[in-house]
Design an enzyme around this catalytic site. Sequence first.
Site, PDB file in Angstrom:
ATOM      1  N   ARG A 153       0.818  -1.217   0.000  1.00 48.97           N
ATOM      2  CA  ARG A 153       0.000   0.000   0.000  1.00 48.97           C
ATOM      3  C   ARG A 153       0.856   1.273   0.000  1.00 48.97           C
ATOM      4  O   ARG A 153       0.435   2.309   0.503  1.00 48.97           O
ATOM      5  CB  ARG A 153      -0.963   0.035   1.196  1.00 48.97           C
ATOM      6  CG  ARG A 153      -2.080  -0.988   1.092  1.00 48.97           C
ATOM      7  CD  ARG A 153      -3.182  -0.696   2.097  1.00 48.97           C
ATOM      8  NE  ARG A 153      -4.119  -1.824   2.157  1.00 48.97           N
ATOM      9  CZ  ARG A 153      -4.697  -2.270   3.265  1.00 48.97           C
ATOM     10  NH1 ARG A 153      -4.461  -1.679   4.420  1.00 48.97           N
ATOM     11  NH2 ARG A 153      -5.518  -3.279   3.235  1.00 48.97           N
ATOM     12  N   ARG A 157      -2.661   6.485   1.160  1.00 50.19           N
ATOM     13  CA  ARG A 157      -3.211   7.646   1.860  1.00 50.19           C
ATOM     14  C   ARG A 157      -2.232   8.375   2.767  1.00 50.19           C
ATOM     15  O   ARG A 157      -2.531   9.474   3.227  1.00 50.19           O
ATOM     16  CB  ARG A 157      -4.431   7.210   2.678  1.00 50.19           C
ATOM     17  CG  ARG A 157      -5.613   6.780   1.828  1.00 50.19           C
ATOM     18  CD  ARG A 157      -6.691   6.147   2.676  1.00 50.19           C
ATOM     19  NE  ARG A 157      -6.283   4.849   3.190  1.00 50.19           N
ATOM     20  CZ  ARG A 157      -6.983   4.127   4.058  1.00 50.19           C
ATOM     21  NH1 ARG A 157      -8.116   4.593   4.533  1.00 50.19           N
ATOM     22  NH2 ARG A 157      -6.549   2.950   4.460  1.00 50.19           N
ATOM     23  N   ARG A 182      -7.167  11.846  -4.420  1.00 46.61           N
ATOM     24  CA  ARG A 182      -8.347  11.182  -3.853  1.00 46.61           C
ATOM     25  C   ARG A 182      -9.484  12.178  -3.668  1.00 46.61           C
ATOM     26  O   ARG A 182     -10.657  11.834  -3.858  1.00 46.61           O
ATOM     27  CB  ARG A 182      -7.980  10.559  -2.496  1.00 46.61           C
ATOM     28  CG  ARG A 182      -9.122   9.849  -1.793  1.00 46.61           C
ATOM     29  CD  ARG A 182      -8.809   9.620  -0.332  1.00 46.61           C
ATOM     30  NE  ARG A 182      -8.605  10.885   0.373  1.00 46.61           N
ATOM     31  CZ  ARG A 182      -8.210  10.972   1.634  1.00 46.61           C
ATOM     32  NH1 ARG A 182      -7.959   9.889   2.336  1.00 46.61           N
ATOM     33  NH2 ARG A 182      -8.065  12.155   2.202  1.00 46.61           N
ATOM     34  N   ASP A 216      -6.780  -2.298  -7.688  1.00 47.81           N
ATOM     35  CA  ASP A 216      -7.475  -2.925  -6.574  1.00 47.81           C
ATOM     36  C   ASP A 216      -7.765  -4.377  -6.939  1.00 47.81           C
ATOM     37  O   ASP A 216      -7.991  -4.691  -8.116  1.00 47.81           O
ATOM     38  CB  ASP A 216      -8.783  -2.196  -6.261  1.00 47.81           C
ATOM     39  CG  ASP A 216      -9.359  -2.633  -4.924  1.00 47.81           C
ATOM     40  OD1 ASP A 216      -8.886  -2.127  -3.888  1.00 47.81           O
ATOM     41  OD2 ASP A 216     -10.252  -3.496  -4.900  1.00 47.81           O
ATOM     42  N   TYR A 271     -15.234 -11.539  -0.311  1.00 50.58           N
ATOM     43  CA  TYR A 271     -15.967 -10.279  -0.512  1.00 50.58           C
ATOM     44  C   TYR A 271     -17.268 -10.486  -1.278  1.00 50.58           C
ATOM     45  O   TYR A 271     -18.315  -9.956  -0.891  1.00 50.58           O
ATOM     46  CB  TYR A 271     -15.092  -9.275  -1.259  1.00 50.58           C
ATOM     47  CG  TYR A 271     -14.039  -8.630  -0.405  1.00 50.58           C
ATOM     48  CD1 TYR A 271     -14.388  -7.723   0.598  1.00 50.58           C
ATOM     49  CD2 TYR A 271     -12.692  -8.901  -0.594  1.00 50.58           C
ATOM     50  CE1 TYR A 271     -13.418  -7.118   1.385  1.00 50.58           C
ATOM     51  CE2 TYR A 271     -11.717  -8.302   0.181  1.00 50.58           C
ATOM     52  CZ  TYR A 271     -12.086  -7.412   1.174  1.00 50.58           C
ATOM     53  OH  TYR A 271     -11.124  -6.821   1.960  1.00 50.58           O
TER      54      TYR A 271
END
Length: 341
Positions: free
Chosen positions: A25, A29, A38, A74, A151
Amino acid sequence: MIQNDLFLRTLRGETVERPPVWMMRQAGRYLPEFRALRDQYDFFTRCRTPELVAEITIQPVDIVQVDAAILFSDILVVPQAMGIDIEMKENIGPFIAHPIRNTQDVERVQIPDVSHALGYVMEGIHLTKERLNNRVPLIGFAGAPWTILSYIVEGKGSKNFDIAKAFCFSQPELADQLLQKITDTTILYLKEKVKAGVDAIQLFDSWGGVLSPEDYSTFSWKYSRQIVEALSPLVPTIVFAKGCSFALEQMSQSSVAALGIDWTCQPSLARTLTQGKKVLQGNLDPAWLLASPEQITEKTHQMIRSFGKDLYIANLGHGILPNVPVENARAFVNAVKTFVE
């Protein structure tokens, strides 16, 4: 020729001057530059826009000076391409309004033409490679079939994925059909990524650890191994199965080039379970990057000594946290680069 090929040389098992370093990652962020994008574009718009993919992928190479880039994307773009409607909801994460729960649902799941359905990913690779200009290798990735199933059957994230597990346990033949469709699509997808120019592949099994060792073999590794064996002749493959140190010995008996280790597994145990023959990657607890730069340096050097300089890629035991200061991420990377035996 790639200028900094330390990561690839390590994956080939060569003796190196120091371990390579990157972070899961890392295009994320904690970087103000990422947050600025973003705020302008929603999640899947960023994934589907090659210019944004290239910019975000390269940010940590420029800012933190890692030894490898990992393509911004993703794991859920694969089930999207298979005809499953997935949203990314604020404060919720992935959300599937119509989860896969029965025979009719599984029959509707497609194995797509990945070059068409996921062509935007390949465009992102081409542009990223062009802009990287052979500075460092580029890693492509996908989710392990079990994690994808988790998921799309559960319908959203979960701590234990009880609905997904119950689906597999109560309908194992149907689960096999779904897992095989995901596996076949993932192999096609990753082969396209290799054609587009990625230098290595990482398979993320983020939720493998919610399964027992026996169930992991049945519902996860059986399918992940197919992907490893299909891709390994083409590029080095890495498997990161969080919470699955119990399966390291089993996984090491495949053609996988490297195995990711989370922070719950001691380096010495990981070396023993893999008989010292596999490249290992990890395993600093991401929360250590919230300590002082001095503490980060000391902990990182201790980690490298525990694993050993060779057959080792320095990384975190999971993704970097969004509240990590950029200077602390740099401290981690610099600690690896300044390590001396």
